[in-house]
Design a protein around this motif. Structure first.
Motif, short mmCIF file in Angstrom:
data_model
loop_
_atom_site.label_atom_id
_atom_site.label_comp_id
_atom_site.label_asym_id
_atom_site.label_seq_id
_atom_site.Cartn_x
_atom_site.Cartn_y
_atom_site.Cartn_z
N PRO A 232 -4.02 -38.46 -22.51
CA PRO A 232 -3.60 -37.54 -23.58
C PRO A 232 -3.39 -38.23 -24.92
O PRO A 232 -3.68 -37.65 -25.96
N ALA A 233 -2.88 -39.46 -24.89
CA ALA A 233 -2.63 -40.17 -26.15
C ALA A 233 -3.94 -40.50 -26.85
O ALA A 233 -4.05 -40.37 -28.09
N TYR A 234 -4.95 -40.90 -26.09
CA TYR A 234 -6.25 -41.19 -26.70
C TYR A 234 -6.88 -39.92 -27.25
O TYR A 234 -7.40 -39.90 -28.37
N ALA A 235 -6.82 -38.87 -26.47
CA ALA A 235 -7.38 -37.59 -26.92
C ALA A 235 -6.71 -37.13 -28.21
O ALA A 235 -7.38 -36.67 -29.15
N ALA B 208 -13.31 -25.01 -40.79
CA ALA B 208 -13.35 -24.37 -39.48
C ALA B 208 -14.50 -24.99 -38.69
O ALA B 208 -15.51 -25.41 -39.27
N MET B 209 -14.36 -25.01 -37.37
CA MET B 209 -15.39 -25.60 -36.52
C MET B 209 -15.31 -25.06 -35.11
O MET B 209 -14.29 -24.51 -34.69
N CYS B 210 -16.42 -25.23 -34.39
CA CYS B 210 -16.49 -24.86 -32.98
C CYS B 210 -16.88 -26.11 -32.21
O CYS B 210 -17.96 -26.66 -32.41
N SER B 211 -15.97 -26.57 -31.33
CA SER B 211 -16.16 -27.87 -30.70
C SER B 211 -16.21 -27.80 -29.17
O SER B 211 -15.49 -27.02 -28.55
N TYR B 212 -17.05 -28.62 -28.60
CA TYR B 212 -16.98 -28.97 -27.19
C TYR B 212 -15.85 -29.99 -27.05
O TYR B 212 -15.73 -30.90 -27.88
N ALA C 21 -5.34 -31.44 -27.03
CA ALA C 21 -5.32 -32.27 -28.23
C ALA C 21 -6.05 -31.59 -29.38
O ALA C 21 -5.57 -31.60 -30.52
N PHE C 22 -7.19 -30.99 -29.08
CA PHE C 22 -7.99 -30.33 -30.12
C PHE C 22 -7.23 -29.17 -30.73
O PHE C 22 -7.07 -29.08 -31.96
N PHE C 23 -6.74 -28.26 -29.91
CA PHE C 23 -6.06 -27.09 -30.44
C PHE C 23 -4.72 -27.47 -31.07
O PHE C 23 -4.31 -26.85 -32.07
N GLY C 24 -4.05 -28.47 -30.52
CA GLY C 24 -2.79 -28.89 -31.12
C GLY C 24 -2.97 -29.42 -32.52
O GLY C 24 -2.20 -29.09 -33.43
N ALA C 25 -4.02 -30.22 -32.73
CA ALA C 25 -4.28 -30.77 -34.07
C ALA C 25 -4.71 -29.67 -35.03
O ALA C 25 -4.33 -29.68 -36.21
N ALA C 26 -5.52 -28.73 -34.56
CA ALA C 26 -5.94 -27.62 -35.42
C ALA C 26 -4.76 -26.74 -35.80
O ALA C 26 -4.61 -26.34 -36.97
N GLU C 27 -3.90 -26.45 -34.84
CA GLU C 27 -2.75 -25.59 -35.10
C GLU C 27 -1.80 -26.23 -36.10
O GLU C 27 -1.26 -25.55 -36.99
#
Length: 426
Positions: free
Chosen positions: A107-110, A128-132, A142-148
């Motif tokens: 999780p820390a690396y992500a 805005a972006m759409c990511s795999y 990690a992705f959604f947390g950083a975006a939020e």
């Protein structure tokens, strides 16, 4: 409090891919009024200054105010391996992508890579972006947390693979369904976030896994589903060997309920006539990834043939793509279109990176353009950001001639300011 941004303003009243440059509206002395996260007015600077006399002014001079860029297909976990020395797709996955994605169980690396990716995206004007993500739920968190944390509109999902991948990157049909469903329940529709059902591509999912994900999509048809389609000729041959009963590559998705109006099909370079017909018939969208297509040697996307039939988004495809910049991506799209004998106008290129990508993601009523009621994701672009660009723009005899050098030679130095959800982020 109303924020009033002053400068040149570019907006769209239609689709330049179908209607030409006349669909674009350029206001040389324009303004955009923003309040409570939304655009409340767009027009001439004199008119909006009179309408909002108490507004907080942000005078950007001759810089261009536009909707923020939208990257419709990205692999944020590949941020650290962008621009790795060239291989064909399958070799590139095995040599670079899969070893890097193994690290996202941590999780820390992500979280560290997600933070870095969003900072780089914003620096390049991508709002805005759409990511795999990877197969690991931690990568999605990690992705959604950083975006939020940044207030961004973002789309993403757990990448599902249960074969033809290293052991540490394989799940199962059951875990793909269950983990995706749990992440969907946690993040989809939370603020400005949307979950995307994400089989990587047919070669790395068994028929059983594709069927499970088709069932998940059927249960949540409002979600997007993203995958890859017809990127390279050797990939297509591989798919034919794995699915001998399929009519074509697209049929490997269609047979399992993974073809629909909310489907996003990345690359889509080597399409058969039946595939084009079916994608158009169901109202699906394809995503053009020009820097990736040239970097990995995939081929030349047929913009003229495809854009006339269906929605088309534009994307960096980080890190198979060789740049985080949507400006560089526009330039590559222009170059590929030239090789296909379709000279894309600057209005069409800018539209691909904004409104067209919003259409592909099904959010054209929210982002991708400057109009009253839209979410206030904006960028300010310096059209003379480097000496080389400045000297060419100085000779321009009109707006489009002044904009084109920034499309072809611009980078993050051209991004003067970025607004996300009505908040100035840089």
């Amino acid at each position: 409090m109303v924020d009033l941004l002053l400068g040149q303003v570019l907006s769209f009243e239609g689709d330049p891919l179908r209607e030409g440059a006349a669909a674009a509206r350029h206001e040389a002395c324009g303004a955009v009024a923003v309040a409570e996260g939304r655009i409340v007015a767009v027009g001439a600077a004199a008119d909006l200054r009179a309408a909002y006399p108490a507004a907080r002014l942000h005078d950007y001079g001759q810089a261009l105010i536009s909707a923020g860029f939208i990257d419709a297909h990205v692999h944020y976990p590949q941020t650290a391996i962008i621009a790795s020395w060239g291989k064909r797709l399958i070799d590139w996955l095995e040599s670079y992508t899969f070893p890097e994605e193994m690290r996202f169980a941590d999780p820390a690396y992500a979280a560290a890579v997600a933070e870095r990716y969003f900072d780089l995206a914003l620096a390049h004007g991508t709002t805005a972006m759409c990511s795999y993500c990877t197969i690991h739920p931690e990568s999605v968190e990690a992705f959604f947390g950083a975006a939020e944390a940044r207030g961004m509109r973002a789309f993403g999902g757990k990448t599902c693979m249960d074969r033809n991948a290293p052991e540490g990157l394989r799940d199962t049909p059951a875990t793909a369904y269950d983990q995706s469903a749990a992440l969907l329940a946690r993040w989809h529709g939370r603020g400005r976030l949307s979950y995307v059902i994400t089989p990587r591509f047919s070669p790395t999912s068994s028929p059983e896994q594709l069927e499970a994900l088709g069932a998940l999509w059927a249960a949540h048809p409002d979600c997007l589903m993203q995958t890859h389609l017809s990127e390279q000729t050797d990939e297509i041959a591989w798919v034919k060997g794995l699915f001998p009963q399929a009519r074509d590559y697209l049929d490997t998705y269609e047979a399992f309920g993974l073809l629909g109006a909310n489907g996003l099909y990345g690359h889509a370079i080597h399409l058969e006539p039946r595939e084009i017909d079916r994608l158009a018939e169901v109202g699906a969208a394809v995503v053009h990834c020009p820097t990736s297509n040239t970097f990995i040697g995939s081929g030349l996307f047929d913009m003229a043939g495809v854009a006339a039939r269906m929605r088309v988004g534009l994307a960096t495809d980080t890190g198979g793509g060789s740049s985080f910049s949507m400006l560089r991506t526009m330039a590559a799209a222009y170059e590929i279109a030239q090789l296909r004998h379709m000279p894309l106008h600057p209005a069409q290129l800018w539209w691909l990176a904004t409104g067209a990508s919003a259409q592909a993601l099904g959010v054209a009523d929210k982002i991708g353009n400057l109009a009253a009621g839209m979410e206030a994701d904006l960028i300010v672009v310096d059209l003379a950001s480097t000496p080389a660009i400045a000297q060419r723009a100085a000779r321009a005899e009109g707006f489009w001639e002044a904009l084109f050098p920034t499309i072809m030679m611009g980078d993050d130095r051209a991004i003067t300011s970025v607004w996300v959800g009505g908040q100035k982020r840089r």
